[in-house]
Design a protein around this motif. Structure first.
Motif, short mmCIF file in Angstrom:
data_model
loop_
_atom_site.label_atom_id
_atom_site.label_comp_id
_atom_site.label_asym_id
_atom_site.label_seq_id
_atom_site.Cartn_x
_atom_site.Cartn_y
_atom_site.Cartn_z
N ARG A 4 0.83 -1.21 0.00
CA ARG A 4 0.00 0.00 0.00
C ARG A 4 0.87 1.26 0.00
NH1 ARG A 4 -4.45 0.40 4.62
NH2 ARG A 4 -5.09 -1.51 3.51
N GLU A 5 1.95 1.24 0.78
CA GLU A 5 2.85 2.39 0.81
C GLU A 5 3.52 2.59 -0.54
OE1 GLU A 5 5.51 1.43 3.91
OE2 GLU A 5 4.13 1.97 5.53
N TYR A 6 3.85 1.47 -1.20
CA TYR A 6 4.47 1.56 -2.51
C TYR A 6 3.52 2.19 -3.53
CZ TYR A 6 6.54 0.04 -6.93
OH TYR A 6 7.07 0.00 -8.19
N VAL A 7 2.24 1.80 -3.49
CA VAL A 7 1.25 2.36 -4.41
C VAL A 7 1.11 3.87 -4.18
CG1 VAL A 7 -1.19 2.37 -5.06
CG2 VAL A 7 -0.02 0.20 -4.64
N ILE A 8 1.02 4.29 -2.93
CA ILE A 8 0.90 5.71 -2.61
C ILE A 8 2.13 6.47 -3.09
CG2 ILE A 8 0.73 7.39 -0.73
CD1 ILE A 8 -0.88 5.30 0.83
N TYR A 9 3.30 5.88 -2.85
CA TYR A 9 4.56 6.50 -3.28
C TYR A 9 4.59 6.69 -4.80
CZ TYR A 9 9.55 6.66 -4.44
OH TYR A 9 10.77 6.98 -4.96
N ARG A 10 4.15 5.68 -5.53
CA ARG A 10 4.14 5.77 -7.00
C ARG A 10 3.10 6.76 -7.49
NH1 ARG A 10 6.46 1.90 -10.21
NH2 ARG A 10 5.72 3.34 -11.82
N ALA A 318 -2.32 8.67 -18.93
CA ALA A 318 -2.52 7.28 -19.33
C ALA A 318 -1.21 6.51 -19.35
CB ALA A 318 -3.18 7.24 -20.71
N TYR A 319 -0.16 7.13 -19.88
CA TYR A 319 1.14 6.46 -19.97
C TYR A 319 1.70 6.15 -18.59
CZ TYR A 319 5.44 5.19 -22.41
OH TYR A 319 6.51 4.50 -22.93
N VAL A 320 1.62 7.13 -17.70
CA VAL A 320 2.16 6.95 -16.35
C VAL A 320 1.41 5.86 -15.60
CG1 VAL A 320 2.35 8.05 -14.08
CG2 VAL A 320 3.14 9.25 -16.12
N PHE A 321 0.08 5.88 -15.67
CA PHE A 321 -0.70 4.92 -14.90
C PHE A 321 -0.67 3.52 -15.51
CE2 PHE A 321 -2.42 8.73 -12.93
CZ PHE A 321 -2.52 8.32 -11.61
N ILE A 322 -0.52 3.42 -16.82
CA ILE A 322 -0.36 2.10 -17.42
C ILE A 322 0.96 1.49 -16.96
CG2 ILE A 322 0.06 0.89 -19.59
CD1 ILE A 322 -1.95 2.80 -20.90
N ASN A 323 2.01 2.28 -16.92
CA ASN A 323 3.29 1.78 -16.41
C ASN A 323 3.21 1.42 -14.94
OD1 ASN A 323 5.82 2.01 -18.34
ND2 ASN A 323 4.45 3.68 -18.87
N LEU A 324 2.44 2.19 -14.17
CA LEU A 324 2.25 1.86 -12.75
C LEU A 324 1.53 0.52 -12.60
CD1 LEU A 324 2.20 2.44 -9.72
CD2 LEU A 324 0.16 3.86 -10.10
N ILE A 325 0.48 0.32 -13.38
CA ILE A 325 -0.27 -0.94 -13.31
C ILE A 325 0.62 -2.12 -13.70
CG2 ILE A 325 -2.18 -2.24 -14.35
CD1 ILE A 325 -3.67 0.46 -14.57
N VAL A 326 1.45 -1.91 -14.74
CA VAL A 326 2.37 -2.97 -15.18
C VAL A 326 3.35 -3.32 -14.05
CG1 VAL A 326 4.28 -3.48 -16.74
CG2 VAL A 326 2.18 -2.47 -17.63
N ASP A 327 3.89 -2.31 -13.39
CA ASP A 327 4.82 -2.56 -12.29
C ASP A 327 4.15 -3.30 -11.14
OD1 ASP A 327 6.81 -1.34 -13.67
OD2 ASP A 327 6.70 0.58 -12.59
N LEU A 328 2.91 -2.94 -10.83
CA LEU A 328 2.19 -3.61 -9.74
C LEU A 328 1.88 -5.06 -10.09
CD1 LEU A 328 -0.28 -0.79 -8.62
CD2 LEU A 328 1.92 -1.42 -7.62
N ILE A 329 1.53 -5.31 -11.35
CA ILE A 329 1.28 -6.69 -11.79
C ILE A 329 2.57 -7.50 -11.70
CG2 ILE A 329 0.69 -8.13 -13.79
CD1 ILE A 329 -1.24 -5.94 -14.67
N GLN A 330 3.67 -6.88 -12.09
CA GLN A 330 4.95 -7.59 -12.04
C GLN A 330 5.33 -7.94 -10.60
OE1 GLN A 330 8.15 -5.39 -13.82
NE2 GLN A 330 9.38 -7.22 -14.18
#
Length: 339
Positions: A4-10, A318-330
């Motif tokens: 959760r802290e990582y998501v907020i940080y990103r 869109a670009y930033v959040f798509i990359n964020l979602i990809v990182d979270l999935i990874q």
């Protein structure tokens, strides 16, 4: 660091990235010599009308003050008014975004259903003629310019074969004869919901060429990624054990091997989705697709600052959040990754 802290940080970093992009584009657009006030008042403007427009658009204010006005409006959800169309930028972007997003979704669907099986069979038939052909196809998809490939498709399927339409999202005659009740802005979905099958068929025909053009790059990426990971997985001991037990080849390839090779490919799909969003801009110009790309091109040519900034915000977000979602999935798929 907890998840959760990582998501907020990103998310906080994403806000800074978007603000940074908006700042750079704002000041660059103001430095370019032009007079948007003349465009605002229309043809044959008088000096008085131009001066009034400059006051209305805050063009006489210092740049920092103009930027402050824009940020204040942005915080209240106001993207400004288009100098070219005189419509709220948010309203223009709404219809343009749905057109672009529909094109991207179809292109990514084609990339997945073509790229994954092609990568699997290329790995299974390693160093065969099928493998060599698929590698040439994948490298071509990554290397060939989208505008060249799109023009070639137009020449073949429109000019010579007459099978598919050249441009636009749907034929005007079809829309006049069968008016479409727009619900979501996605023509394929709206036509199915309302039972408007003539518009569905026509819209699907218009989607084929631009979607194939846009899908070529992600197809190449996915094919190469899946092939590489499948070759690695097929050499694992548990795959040899499965062969020793006499399991069917398809079960070994698609259930056991692909299951472990697909995680990196999913990351590639996510990253290619973000790239496709930007790549769609050029494809839309080639096929006269009424999306963000065409809207941005017209805005740039007419020096429509609010429209350019609006497209920039949408694309950057869109670009930033798509990359964020990809990182979270990874992070979720690969336990070796630490936050």
């Amino acid at each position: 660091m907890k998840f959760r802290e990582y998501v907020i940080y990103r998310l906080v970093l994403a806000v800074f990235v978007i603000v940074g992009v908006v700042t750079v584009v704002f000041f660059i657009s103001r430095v370019i010599p032009s007079d948007p006030a003349a465009l605002w008042v229309g043809a044959h403007p008088t000096p008085e009308a131009i001066e009034k427009a400059r006051e209305q658009l805050h063009l006489n204010d210092p740049l920092l003050k103009q930027f402050g006005y824009y940020l204040w409006s942005l915080l209240h959800g106001d993207l400004g008014v288009s100098i070219r169309t005189h419509n709220p930028v948010a309203e223009d972007l709404k219809s343009a975004f749905t057109a672009t997003f529909e094109l991207i979704l179809v292109a990514e669907f084609l990339a997945i259903i073509v790229g994954i099986p092609l990568g699997v069979y290329s790995a299974v038939k390693k160093d065969s003629w099928l493998d060599n052909l698929s590698r040439i196809f994948a490298i071509s998809g990554v290397s060939l310019p989208a505008f060249w490939f799109g023009i070639v498709l137009q020449l073949i399927f429109f000019k010579h074969l007459g099978l598919l339409p050249l441009a636009s999202r749907v034929d005007t005659v079809v829309m006049l004869e069968h008016p479409l009740h727009v619900i979501t802005g996605f023509y394929l979905l709206d036509s199915l919901i309302t039972g408007n099958f003539p518009v569905f068929v026509n819209a699907l025909k218009h989607l084929i060429l631009p979607a194939i053009t846009l899908a070529m790059y992600p197809v190449g990426l996915i094919t190469r990624q899946v092939r590489s990971m499948m070759i690695e997985v097929l050499n694992e001991n548990y795959i040899r054990t499965a062969w020793a037990y006499g399991l069917p080849p398809k079960k070994i390839y698609f259930k056991y091997a692909l299951k472990n090779a697909i995680a990196p490919a999913l990351i590639t799909v996510g990253l290619s989705f973000a790239y496709t969003l930007i790549g769609a801009f050029l494809v839309e110009l080639i096929f006269n697709w009424p999306g963000l790309g065409r809207y941005a091109a017209y805005a740039i040519m007419s020096m429509d600052y609010p429209a350019v900034l609006g497209v920039t915000i949408i694309a950057a977000t869109a670009y930033v959040f798509i990359n964020l979602i990809v990182d979270l999935i990874q992070v979720r798929l690969d336990p070796r990754i630490k936050l």
